[in-house]
Motif scaffolding. Structure first.
Motif, short mmCIF file in Angstrom:
data_model
loop_
_atom_site.label_atom_id
_atom_site.label_comp_id
_atom_site.label_asym_id
_atom_site.label_seq_id
_atom_site.Cartn_x
_atom_site.Cartn_y
_atom_site.Cartn_z
N GLY A 48 12.62 -45.10 -28.60
CA GLY A 48 12.56 -43.88 -27.81
C GLY A 48 11.78 -42.76 -28.43
N ALA A 49 11.66 -42.75 -29.77
CA ALA A 49 10.93 -41.67 -30.44
C ALA A 49 9.46 -41.64 -30.02
CB ALA A 49 11.04 -41.83 -31.95
N GLY A 50 8.96 -42.75 -29.54
CA GLY A 50 7.56 -42.79 -29.10
C GLY A 50 7.35 -42.29 -27.69
N PHE A 51 8.43 -41.97 -26.98
CA PHE A 51 8.31 -41.63 -25.56
C PHE A 51 8.80 -40.22 -25.21
CE2 PHE A 51 8.60 -46.25 -25.83
CZ PHE A 51 7.52 -46.64 -25.04
N VAL A 52 9.28 -39.49 -26.20
CA VAL A 52 9.79 -38.15 -25.94
C VAL A 52 8.78 -37.11 -26.44
CG1 VAL A 52 12.19 -38.90 -26.08
CG2 VAL A 52 11.02 -38.12 -28.15
N PRO A 53 8.78 -35.90 -25.87
CA PRO A 53 7.91 -34.84 -26.38
C PRO A 53 8.22 -34.55 -27.85
CG PRO A 53 8.82 -34.23 -24.25
CD PRO A 53 9.56 -35.46 -24.69
N TYR A 54 7.19 -34.26 -28.62
CA TYR A 54 7.38 -34.02 -30.05
C TYR A 54 7.89 -32.62 -30.32
CZ TYR A 54 6.68 -33.33 -34.99
OH TYR A 54 6.90 -33.04 -36.30
N ILE A 87 5.15 -44.26 -42.90
CA ILE A 87 4.97 -44.64 -41.50
C ILE A 87 5.74 -43.67 -40.59
CG2 ILE A 87 5.29 -46.47 -39.78
CD1 ILE A 87 3.25 -47.15 -41.92
N SER A 88 6.91 -43.22 -41.05
CA SER A 88 7.77 -42.31 -40.28
C SER A 88 7.99 -41.04 -41.11
CB SER A 88 9.11 -42.98 -39.97
OG SER A 88 8.92 -44.19 -39.27
N PRO A 89 7.02 -40.13 -41.12
CA PRO A 89 7.10 -38.97 -42.01
C PRO A 89 8.12 -37.92 -41.60
CG PRO A 89 5.13 -38.87 -40.64
CD PRO A 89 5.73 -40.22 -40.41
N VAL A 90 8.65 -38.00 -40.38
CA VAL A 90 9.70 -37.09 -39.92
C VAL A 90 10.98 -37.90 -39.76
CG1 VAL A 90 10.44 -35.53 -38.08
CG2 VAL A 90 8.03 -35.59 -38.78
N ASP A 91 12.09 -37.36 -40.24
CA ASP A 91 13.33 -38.14 -40.33
C ASP A 91 13.73 -38.82 -39.03
OD1 ASP A 91 13.57 -37.50 -42.97
OD2 ASP A 91 15.03 -35.89 -42.69
N TRP A 92 13.63 -38.13 -37.90
CA TRP A 92 14.16 -38.69 -36.65
C TRP A 92 13.26 -39.76 -36.04
CZ3 TRP A 92 11.27 -38.06 -32.20
CH2 TRP A 92 10.35 -37.01 -32.15
N MET A 93 12.08 -39.99 -36.62
CA MET A 93 11.18 -41.00 -36.06
C MET A 93 11.72 -42.41 -36.28
SD MET A 93 7.53 -39.26 -37.13
CE MET A 93 6.53 -40.70 -36.72
#
Length: 500
Positions: free
Chosen positions: A344-350, A398-404
């Motif tokens: 889901g992290a790829g489909f929500v506004p950042y 690859i995931s520099p922000v925790d919630w990614m």
């Protein structure tokens, strides 16, 4: 440090190859490839046409086989197909742009890109190699081969045991017009078939085995790969399928009245016409004008919303894949299917802090995980060999922000072996996960011997055979959860939250 000298390259493959393997005869013409210093044991053939340019009267039409064009300088990426654009901020635009497309775009875009081991007299290749034919994702609106995280030269540099082919194919209105005046609603899916046919007919000249082609895709490419088996049940050409974060159920425009195309035609000055005149008129509009009209209409949020994705025409895409499988209209070949723990992290506004765990979980399940689960149940229902995984890796480069976390596409840098190239070095555990998943072990063993199933052997862990997935058993392979490289778990951890 690896060194390489063309002086020591010899002929070891079919006579279609020249001494160094950089001149290859194909149905499209004589390809002149290259070797670069960053991957000195890999031959590269970029921008190889597999179909005639889909321009003029061929716009929106099925692809036509490429005529022999003589000498082709195959040393640079071809433009990707016309891309629908937006102004939304996502993790990809804000944090990981290496997933995005590089270079230009063009309507003349039906090209393949091929990476194969160099020819070496000191260790000659004795048999044809398995082939991965990759369909990039992009939501059927964008995407293509030229993407930094998905360039496999370093991967083949290390393994020397497979060939990778990556295709471009038409997307958005150019690939899925579903116009009233057309016989074929989904020329983009037919592009994929044409690329597969080209690979079958030509891959032996590169040292590949035309009987061991694994069709592999991610996201929209995974959905395309999944639906491909239903579209070509009696002649799939390929020997196996790999569907990352994609399934047949992700396809499906509901535009039964063909209104989207007619509406877009009105936006570019072709309104109020009968079906054939409308089609002819839109074919005379420039590709840039058409793409700009579609993209800007979406950005403005005007109603009614219009979109162009595969339409279930019951030839190339289907409204009920399960029914088709039960009736026997599905290729009887094995498949790997899976999804990521935080799709889901790829489909929500950042945003910096993200949308919260509940929103991420809901998007993960509804958009990707549950459609993949449904496809796996369908395959189980009709007894097709299926190997299921979930990827849970959370690596800071690859995931520099925790919630990614393990977001949509985050497994690809580990599979393509590009995970260490951006935002700092990879950990030893990250390398271990990459090597376990990718072609050196599970993915390659599957492509090499699909009927035997994926397996790997290491001195530390011994032999591991990935079992076929069965409902209500611990047979889904979980990668990179916590500090565990891989372990078998029940699929219920995903399926229990799916309503269909």
């Amino acid at each position: 440090m690896l060194t390489f000298s063309l002086a020591f390259v010899g002929l070891i493959l079919p006579t279609a190859l020249c001494n160094d393997g950089l001149i290859v005869q194909t149905t499209s013409g004589e390809l002149h490839g290259f070797i670069n210093q960053s991957a000195p044991l890999v031959r590269q053939f970029l921008g190889v046409p597999y179909a005639e340019p889909p321009i003029g009267n061929l716009r929106f039409a099925p692809p036509q086989a490429k005529a022999n064009g003589g000498v082709i300088n195959a040393t640079a990426f071809a433009p990707v197909c016309m891309q629908q654009f937006s102004n939304s901020s996502t993790i990809y635009t804000a944090q990981v742009p290496q997933f995005l497309i590089n270079g230009g775009q063009s309507e003349d875009c039906l090209y393949l890109h091929i990476w194969a081991p160099a020819l070496k007299t000191e260790s000659p290749q004795e048999q044809a190699l398995p082939v991965f034919l990759y369909i990039p994702g992009g939501g059927f609106t964008s995407g293509g081969a030229n993407s930094l995280y998905k360039i496999p030269d370093k991967w083949i540099q290390r393994t020397q045991s497979h060939i990778v082919v990556v295709m471009n194919y038409r997307v958005n209105v150019f690939g899925y017009p579903n116009a009233k005046g057309l016989i074929d609603a989904n020329p983009g899916l037919l592009d994929q078939r044409k690329a597969i046919e080209w690979t079958r007919d030509n891959i032996a000249a590169f040292g590949g085995d035309p009987k061991r082609i694994t069709l592999w895709g991610q996201s929209a490419g995974g959905a395309s790969t999944s639906i491909y088996g239903y579209a070509w049940p009696d002649d799939p050409i390929v020997s196996s399928l790999i569907c990352d974060s994609g399934a047949a159920g992700l396809l499906g425009s509901g535009d039964n009245g063909h209104t989207n195309f007619t509406f877009l035609a009105g936006l570019v000055g072709c309104g109020g016409l009968d079906a054939q005149t409308e089609l002819s008129c839109v074919r005379n509009v420039s590709a840039a004008t058409l793409e700009n009209a579609l993209s800007n209409y979406g950005i403005n949020g005007t109603k009614p919303a219009i979109s162009f994705t595969p339409f279930p025409d019951n030839k190339t895409a289907f409204s009920n894949a399960t029914d088709r499988a039960v009736k026997g209209f599905v290729a009887k070949i094995p498949a790997i299917l899976g999804s990521n723990a935080n799709e889901g992290a790829g489909f929500v506004p950042y945003t910096t802090n993200g949308p919260g765990a509940a929103a991420l979980f809901s998007a993960t399940e509804s958009i990707i995980a549950c459609p993949v689960s449904k496809e796996i149940r369908t395959r189980n229902l009709v007894g097709l060999p299926t190997y299921r995984y979930q990827y849970a890796g959370n690596f800071s480069n690859i995931s520099p922000v925790d919630w990614m976390g393990a977001y949509h596409s985050s497994e690809l840098p580990l599979l393509f072996g590009t995970h260490y190239e951006f935002r700092g070095p990879s950990t030893s555990f990250e390398y271990n996960v990459s090597h376990a998943m990718e072609v050196t072990t599970l993915w390659l063993s599957f492509a090499s011997n699909p009927t035997g199933g994926p397996a790997r052997w290491t001195a530390e862990e011994g032999y591991f055979a990935w079992p076929e997935y069965q409902q209500n058993t611990s047979s889904m392979l979980l990668f990179a959860s916590g500090d565990s490289l891989q372990r078998l778990v029940p699929g219920q951890r995903i399926d229990g939250n799916c309503t269909k």
